[in-house]
Enzyme design. Structure first.
Site, PDB file in Angstrom:
ATOM      1  N   GLY A 365       0.820  -1.196   0.000  1.00  0.00           N
ATOM      2  CA  GLY A 365       0.000   0.000   0.000  1.00  0.00           C
ATOM      3  C   GLY A 365       0.856   1.248   0.000  1.00  0.00           C
ATOM      4  N   PRO A 366       0.244   2.393  -0.185  1.00  0.00           N
ATOM      5  CG  PRO A 366      -1.369   4.051  -0.295  1.00  0.00           C
ATOM      6  CD  PRO A 366      -1.183   2.584  -0.430  1.00  0.00           C
ATOM      7  N   PRO A 367       2.518   4.930   1.197  1.00  0.00           N
ATOM      8  CG  PRO A 367       4.434   6.124   0.616  1.00  0.00           C
ATOM      9  CD  PRO A 367       3.136   5.669   0.063  1.00  0.00           C
ATOM     10  N   GLY A 368       2.358   5.589   4.740  1.00  0.00           N
ATOM     11  CA  GLY A 368       1.594   6.234   5.798  1.00  0.00           C
ATOM     12  C   GLY A 368       0.248   5.633   6.103  1.00  0.00           C
ATOM     13  CB  VAL A 369      -1.954   3.170   4.522  1.00  0.00           C
ATOM     14  CG1 VAL A 369      -2.160   4.147   3.395  1.00  0.00           C
ATOM     15  CG2 VAL A 369      -1.010   2.052   4.109  1.00  0.00           C
ATOM     16  N   GLY A 370      -0.228   2.743   7.603  1.00  0.00           N
ATOM     17  CA  GLY A 370      -0.175   1.943   8.828  1.00  0.00           C
ATOM     18  C   GLY A 370       0.309   0.527   8.636  1.00  0.00           C
ATOM     19  CE  LYS A 371       3.379  -0.146   3.369  1.00  0.00           C
ATOM     20  NZ  LYS A 371       3.030   1.281   3.312  1.00  0.00           N
ATOM     21  CB  THR A 372       5.594  -0.136   9.803  1.00  0.00           C
ATOM     22  OG1 THR A 372       6.175  -0.105   8.500  1.00  0.00           O
ATOM     23  CG2 THR A 372       6.652  -0.548  10.809  1.00  0.00           C
ATOM     24  CB  SER A 696      -5.463   4.303 -16.341  1.00  0.00           C
ATOM     25  OG  SER A 696      -4.644   5.310 -15.770  1.00  0.00           O
ATOM     26  CE  LYS A 739      -6.380   5.131 -11.733  1.00  0.00           C
ATOM     27  NZ  LYS A 739      -6.369   4.398 -13.019  1.00  0.00           N
TER      28      LYS A 739
END
Length: 820
Positions: A365-372, A696, A739
């Site tokens: 996922g994109p940075p900052g979404v809470g993966k870590t 796209s 999007k």
């Protein structure tokens, strides 16, 4: 012996009978003083008899010194007639005797009397001076003096008086006897010199013997010097070690032997397999044989410490309480339902099949979404130890597998280090930024991870430094990535992909109010009562000051607000020190600029009216979805196609495909079929400083070209995405959730999506689904019918493209020909 007797008879005129005293290891010479101890009965009898017969006796050497009671065959027949000078009784039964040699004598006959005394008839043996010149004699004497002086310098038992006597000179025969008597030569050699009656030849033999002895003494002294040096070194080391032991005892340090024994106990306590235990015990044995302060011993110590710190048998009991695990996940994170559901499924299966192994999850996922951060919560929910290893920028295969022990500064790889930090064999290891790894001449770390993340291979993982098989099958590996494009395919196949999409404004507001704001208040020493910030204000902050997929930038802005508030409160406390309660700071839309400055993002860049050649496209970026307007202008010309806006190769090819499709459908669209010869078409994407690429935007460019050539305006509240083919088919795209969020933020009422992306609509945020209508398009006919509107004569609008399908209002997910 017969030859000697013949010489004796030829040179002697008289004989006499004297008591015989056998000597062991000694030879007496004429005119020399010699002392020795007497202890044997036969010697005692000879000495007593000599005292009765004018103190004279015959001294001769034994052939074998080990014979205690010699017979006549055990004695040499040439000896010395001596006179007893002194007798000294010693403690015990021994007697010390001092005698002086008189002359050489040969034995005619031995006899043994009844009193136990051995006698011999002896005769005087005259020496010959030799027929040599005086110069030769002088030369031999000098040679003897030089050799003896050198010999005396090497032999410590030669006294200075003896040396001075030799240096004074004398007759060759006397000097030869004197040197032979006072030199510790073998008694066999002395006996040969005694039997030599020729003075000059005897002197020559003494010189040769001294030369031989000098060579031997030089070798002995060299050996002694080396031995002394080694002994001195060993004594010094021993002394230093003893001092070190005392110092270590005073400091409480362990002795090396105790340290090695402690290593052995720890190794046996691990209960490893036979091969691993044998290897570690061998290393401990090597340490025991090394010098304690040597560099190699430090290497072995480090290796043993590293191996013993690994959690070979240490595990934690896994939590299988699903309710408790879900409670922990919901407490720390809002949203992320896919990840939470997958973890709950894993725990459920684990509770039913505890032997299940080999689970590798990849959060994308994109940075900052809470993966870590969610991985840390997963470890707590499962009651597993947690360790994180960052793979961003790793280019060396040794970072994964470790370095060989032979290298200076060698260390284990990141896998073993992470397990040591976790202290558990069934830890949860987070491999962060797995898509940021590189490769160079030192190897590919991604290839090394193939074994680590394969359940069929990692049960005997060998680190290059540890060199022992370690079971990684109980470890739960979770990886994170921003994109899957840079992850090698074989590595990607070993992981289960879980996609994390960007947050909506409402989700961001919920996360900020639940987690981010309380966290920053605590960090800045504030309480809830000190700062008033409503949910509506938070939504405005998100909308005007952040544009990201996650909440990292949002947290920074909240921290900035807290710092400003802390400054206001601190200044107020210093101005009013008597005030018991702190000042309350209120943040709202009207005073937001005083805290964060001018709003950085505005959504007024989207046109509010229908325009010709202007279409709202949708794009995916690493920070979420974005609105991407396309402008097309058709001017009289020669049919040139101009494409600007910092576009990539794929997007440029999509523009050419869009022009070709419009040419093929020109008559249906009401466009002059010869436009490609009479019109120059310019396609432009604003914000040219930002690179853009991807297929796209195909339907967006096609719609803008059709609008510009037909002079039909495009609805300003419609956004679209999809790839177009030469025959007008609308192909699927990725990032639909992001999007559609961008479309919702920009106030779009309708979004056109490819028909093959219809299943992805289930993942759309509920807020977006409630406020946006979706048109499912299989071909460009549906796209153009929805987006292009030609004003009618009566003031109403009509479809710009008429197809056989009817156009009727419908719900989200309507098929081709339906308008949502």
């Amino acid at each position: 012996m017969s030859q000697i007797e013949e010489v004796v008879h030829d040179t002697c005129e008289e004989s006499e009978v004297l008591p015989v005293l056998p000597l062991r290891g000694l030879v007496a010479f004429p005119e020399m003083l010699i002392h020795f101890d007497v202890g044997r009965l036969i010697s005692m009898k000879a000495l007593e008899q000599s005292m009765q017969d004018n103190q004279r006796l015959f001294l001769t050497a034994q052939r074998d010194i080990r014979t205690d009671v010699p017979t006549t065959d055990d004695l040499f027949v040439v000896g010395t007639v001596c006179t007893v000078k002194q007798i000294l009784r010693l403690p015990g039964d021994n007697i010390r005797v001092l005698v002086e040699g008189s002359y050489r004598a040969g034995v005619e006959q031995f006899s043994k009397e009844d009193d136990g005394c051995m006698r011999a008839r002896v005769f005087r043996m005259e020496t010959e001076p030799g027929r040599v010149s005086e110069r030769r004699k002088e030369a031999l004497v000098r040679a003897l003096q030089d050799r003896f002086e050198e010999y005396a310098g090497l032999a410590s038992q030669i006294t200075n008086d003896v040396v001075m006597t030799v240096l004074d000179g004398g007759e060759p025969g006397y000097l030869a006897d004197y040197v032979a008597q006072n030199t510790p030569l073998a008694y066999e050699t002395k006996q040969e010199l005694l039997e030599e009656l020729h003075d000059v030849r005897r002197l020559e033999r003494v010189v040769r013997v001294l030369g031989h002895e000098i060579e031997i003494l030089q070798i002995e002294n060299s050996i002694q010097d080396k031995l002394k040096e080694q002994i001195d070194k060993n004594q010094k080391e021993y002394y230093l070690r003893e001092q070190l032991k005392i110092i270590q005892t005073e400091l409480g340090d362990q002795d090396l032997g105790e340290e090695v024994e402690e290593y052995r106990e720890k190794i046996r306590a691990l209960h490893l397999d036979e091969a691993a235990e044998t290897k570690l015990l061998k290393e401990a044995g090597r340490l025991e044989k090394m010098q304690p302060m040597s560099a190699e011993s430090g290497v072995v110590r480090t290796y043993l410490d590293t191996c013993l710190e690994l959690p070979w048998n240490s595990t934690t009991s896994e939590r299988v309480n699903l309710k408790q695990a879900r409670k922990v996940l919901d407490r720390d994170h809002f949203g992320l339902d896919k990840v939470k559901d997958r973890i709950m499924e894993f725990l459920a299966v684990k509770s039913l099949a505890p032997q299940l192994k080999g689970q590798v999850l990849c959060l994308v996922g994109p940075p900052g979404v809470g993966k870590t951060s969610i991985v840390r919560s997963v470890a707590e929910a499962m009651n597993r130890k947690y360790a994180r290893m960052s793979l961003g920028g790793v280019r060396d295969e040794a970072d994964i597998r470790g370095h060989r022990k032979t290298y200076i500064g060698a260390m284990p790889g990141r896998i073993m280090t992470a397990l040591t930090q976790a202290g558990s064999k069934n830890a949860l290891i987070l491999m962060d930024e797995i898509d940021k790894m590189g490769a160079d001449s030192r190897g590919d770390p991604a290839a090394a991870l193939l074994e680590v993340l394969d359940a069929e291979q990692n049960n005997a993982f060998r680190d290059h430094y540890i060199e022992l098989p370690f079971d990684l099958s109980d470890v739960l590996f979770i990886t994170t990535a921003n994109t899957l494009d840079t992850i090698p395919r074989p590595l990607l196949d070993r992981m289960e992909i879980i996609e994390l999409s960007s947050y909506t404004e409402q989700e961001k507001a919920e996360i900020a109010m639940r987690h981010l704001l309380p966290k920053q208040l605590e960090h800045h020493g504030l309480k809830k009562s000190n700062l008033a910030l409503s949910r509506d204000t938070m939504v405005y902050l998100i909308d005007a000051y952040t544009r990201e997929a996650g909440v990292r930038r949002l947290e920074q802005q909240i921290a900035k607000v807290c710092r400003k508030a802390a400054k206001i409160i601190a200044e107020d406390q210093q101005e009013h020190p008597d005030r018991k309660t702190r000042k309350r700071v209120t943040v709202n839309r009207s005073n937001m600029e005083s805290f964060l400055g001018t709003p950085r993002y505005k959504h007024d860049n989207v046109t509010k009216k229908d325009e010709i050649g202007v279409v709202n496209g949708l794009a995916w970026t690493s920070v979420g979805g974005e609105m991407l307007q396309v402008e097309v202008n058709a001017v009289p010309g020669t049919g040139k196609l101009e494409i600007t806006g910092n576009l990539g190769k794929v997007m440029t090819e999509s523009a050419k495909a869009a022009v070709t499709y419009v040419r093929s459908a020109a008559e249906k669209l009401g466009i002059d079929p010869m436009f490609y010869k009479e019109k120059d078409i310019h396609i432009h994407f604003p914000e040219a400083a930002i690179p853009k690429d991807g297929p796209s935007a195909g339907v967006t460019m096609t719609t803008a070209i059709a609008s510009a050539l037909s002079d039909i305006p495009v609805r300003h509240d419609v956004a679209m995405t999809g790839e177009v083919t030469l025959r007008g088919r609308v192909m699927p795209i990725g990032g639909l959730k992001e999007k559609t969020m961008a479309a919702y933020r920009s106030g779009m009422k309708t979004v056109i999506v490819p028909a093959e992306n219809e299943p992805d609509l289930q993942d759309i945020d509920p807020t977006v689904r409630e406020n946006v209508e979706f048109v499912i398009a299989e071909t460009m006919d549906t796209v153009l019918q929805t987006a292009l509107r030609r004003p009618a004569k009566d003031g109403k609008t009509e479809a710009a493209v008429v197809t056989d399908a009817s156009v009727q209002p419908g719900k989200t997910g309507a098929r081709q020909g339906e308008l949502c």
